[in-house]
Design an enzyme around this catalytic site. Structure first.
Site, PDB file in Angstrom:
ATOM      1  N   ASP A  18      16.589  15.208 -16.527  1.00 49.21           N
ATOM      2  CA  ASP A  18      15.619  14.210 -16.992  1.00 49.21           C
ATOM      3  C   ASP A  18      16.272  13.067 -17.770  1.00 49.21           C
ATOM      4  O   ASP A  18      15.603  12.089 -18.098  1.00 49.21           O
ATOM      5  CB  ASP A  18      14.563  14.873 -17.880  1.00 49.21           C
ATOM      6  CG  ASP A  18      13.532  15.652 -17.083  1.00 49.21           C
ATOM      7  OD1 ASP A  18      13.296  15.302 -15.914  1.00 49.21           O
ATOM      8  OD2 ASP A  18      12.955  16.617 -17.630  1.00 49.21           O
ATOM      9  N   ASP A  76      11.367  26.495 -18.453  1.00 47.14           N
ATOM     10  CA  ASP A  76      11.031  25.108 -18.749  1.00 47.14           C
ATOM     11  C   ASP A  76       9.805  25.053 -19.673  1.00 47.14           C
ATOM     12  O   ASP A  76       8.917  25.901 -19.588  1.00 47.14           O
ATOM     13  CB  ASP A  76      10.757  24.374 -17.438  1.00 47.14           C
ATOM     14  CG  ASP A  76      10.662  22.872 -17.610  1.00 47.14           C
ATOM     15  OD1 ASP A  76      11.383  22.313 -18.455  1.00 47.14           O
ATOM     16  OD2 ASP A  76       9.852  22.242 -16.890  1.00 47.14           O
ATOM     17  N   GLU A  92      14.084  26.425 -22.828  1.00 50.19           N
ATOM     18  CA  GLU A  92      14.146  24.953 -22.861  1.00 50.19           C
ATOM     19  C   GLU A  92      13.344  24.526 -24.090  1.00 50.19           C
ATOM     20  O   GLU A  92      12.128  24.438 -24.064  1.00 50.19           O
ATOM     21  CB  GLU A  92      13.565  24.368 -21.571  1.00 50.19           C
ATOM     22  CG  GLU A  92      13.730  22.844 -21.458  1.00 50.19           C
ATOM     23  CD  GLU A  92      12.611  22.084 -22.150  1.00 50.19           C
ATOM     24  OE1 GLU A  92      12.890  21.447 -23.204  1.00 50.19           O
ATOM     25  OE2 GLU A  92      11.478  22.126 -21.652  1.00 50.19           O
TER      26      GLU A  92
END
Length: 519
Positions: free
Chosen positions: A418, A317, A364
């Protein structure tokens, strides 16, 4: 006499081996979103049922969110955990404890809850606490030599993180849930004598914390084996930063940008952008990468190794922070006055390759990304991410998110945890201009009832080697099923699948897509 027709060339069905690209697909759904009888999804029967569904529908990946412990003060966000190593014990299955003889059928029946479409964290915590007390007492009393031997081995093998974690949990409990930096000085600053005396006084509580982590690990291994036996790989997620109130910062303060009293000097975040004029302050300390480099990145390597035990593939991430990250003075109220600091870059990943070999990571790389981030990603051959919901802005023809610009070395998503659901995006977020572009691109009229099918097919048909669809998009659910809204603290991390929501029709459609698009 009729002239014979020229022989038609044989249909080329075989691709030279060097050109074969293994295409596959998977589904994104967190463990907490599974149905269950105890307020929250867990590692029990419904997890196996979901793995069976993935297998029957031809899926090869089950993507999950981080499985570390969550807390109510942090909104139970899996991205703001009290530990980067420990497991979330709320995911422990009471049914599996019954199979081990640590709970009875009567115990389970007494505390059942109806399976609803939202996690009830408070009730789940209360019920699981009762179960854990009962199970731990039985474990202590019963003569289960094999299980106790396994527990002792686990405690010894995991001591490098488990000892600090167990001590931290009990200290936090004794300090009424306060963050470590609000504890009395002797505990806050880890004075050895005070910690030793505290540990001696709370031996049983510390032992129980370790035992719950042992149970988590046992149940996780069983689920992972069950999935792997069905050719399903578990695809995990590793947050870049860790919470300020975490055992990691408390026990390794030297690798974070803190002062001598444990206060943050530099705070992580992102600068102002189109969506947020003040930027974002995440309330998490940044790393001292110079210190980490001198130590051979030891803490990061241990953290990655631990997560690689859990998962077959791992998403990194906020990957851009490995190239450069936004640091804000802790005294600032907004992220406006931060600055870009160079991250560890290629040196970090070279050390990782030396220590752990091949890197089973996904970058990511969403959002505002500079060339240095792409260079770092590509240097180590890490697949990136593309999200179809981002594809239809005014830069559509050149967008990295539009399918005609994909390369095989990427993972295509309709949306992530998200994002709004695809139906919710269509209903709430899609502009008129985007609506016009998506119809121009496809050459068909798109409606609310079929937008998730259209986007799903686009992802499956693309050249992306892997496509991952959130289960909400597979089912065509609206915005009420959204998992997380960034910068919001309400109604996040709660959505759950209802029993019997995965129908034969859904399963057959996925199976058809897998076959049709060679996945």
């Amino acid at each position: 006499m009729k002239e014979p027709e020229a022989a038609k060339p044989a249909l080329q069905t075989n691709i030279p081996n060097k050109q074969i690209i293994v295409r596959n697909a998977g589904i994104l759904m967190h463990i907490t979103s599974l149905p269950s009888r105890y307020g929250i999804g867990d590692f029990g029967p419904q997890a196996k049922s979901f793995a069976d569904f993935l297998h029957r529908s031809g899926q090869k990946y089950w993507q999950l969110l981080p499985v570390n412990p969550t807390e109510s003060p942090q909104g139970h966000s899996p991205y703001s955990s009290i530990s980067g190593m420990a497991g979330n014990t709320l995911l422990i299955s009471p049914e599996l404890l019954e199979e081990e003889g640590l709970l009875t059928t009567k115990d389970l029946r007494e505390y059942r809850l109806p399976s609803k479409n939202k996690v009830n964290y408070d009730e789940a915590e209360n019920i699981k606490a009762i179960f854990f007390n009962k199970a731990y007492r039985r474990f202590r009393k019963e003569d289960s030599a094999d299980l106790k031997k396994q527990f002792q081995h686990f405690v010894k093998h995991e001591a490098f993180w488990l000892n600090d974690f167990a001590l931290y949990v009990i200290l936090k409990r004794q300090n009424k849930g306060k963050a470590w930096h609000q504890w009395p000085t002797e505990y806050k600053l880890r004075q050895k004598k005070a910690l030793r005396q505290f540990a001696e006084k709370h031996l049983d509580g510390i032992e129980k914390v370790k035992w719950l982590q042992f149970i988590f690990a046992q149940q996780w291994k069983k689920l992972k084996s069950y999935c792997n036996e069905r050719e399903i790989k578990l695809f995990g997620d590793l947050p870049f930063y860790v919470s300020f109130d975490s055992v990691d910062v408390w026990s390794h303060s030297e690798i974070f940008n803190l002062d001598s009293k444990g206060n943050m000097i530099g705070v992580a975040g992102v600068p102002p952008d189109y969506f947020n004029a003040d930027g974002q302050l995440w309330g998490m300390p940044v790393f001292k990468w110079g210190v980490l480099k001198e130590r051979g990145y030891d803490w990061w390597i241990e953290r990655l190794r631990k997560n690689m035990e859990l998962f077959d593939l791992l998403r990194l991430d906020h990957f851009r922070a490995f190239a450069d990250y936004w640091e804000v003075d802790a005294k600032e109220k907004t992220a406006i006055n931060g600055k870009w600091i160079k991250g560890p870059g290629a040196d970090f990943f070279k050390v990782l390759e030396e220590e752990i070999g091949a890197l089973p990571f996904i970058a990511e790389d969403l959002g505002e990304i500079n060339p240095a981030v792409y260079e770092l990603r590509d240097k180590f051959k890490l697949p990136g991410m593309v999200v179809l919901q981002f594809a239809f802005d005014d830069e559509m023809p050149k967008s990295v998110y539009i399918p005609h610009n994909y390369s095989p070395d990427c993972i295509a998503y309709s949306g992530t945890h998200d994002n709004n659901t695809t139906v919710g995006w269509f209903r709430e977020d899609m502009t008129k201009a985007e609506y016009k572009r998506i119809q121009q691109y496809l050459g068909i009229r798109v409606e609310e009832k079929d937008i998730h099918l259209v986007i799903g097919r686009m992802a499956y048909a693309s050249v992306a080697r892997t496509v991952i669809l959130p289960i909400q998009d597979v089912l065509g659910l609206n915005e009420s099923a959204r998992m997380n809204t960034p910068a919001s603290i309400k109604n996040n991390w709660q959505w759950r699948l209802l029993p019997r929501q995965l129908t034969n029709e859904v399963e057959e459609r996925l199976k058809e897509w897998v076959e049709l698009y060679n996945r």
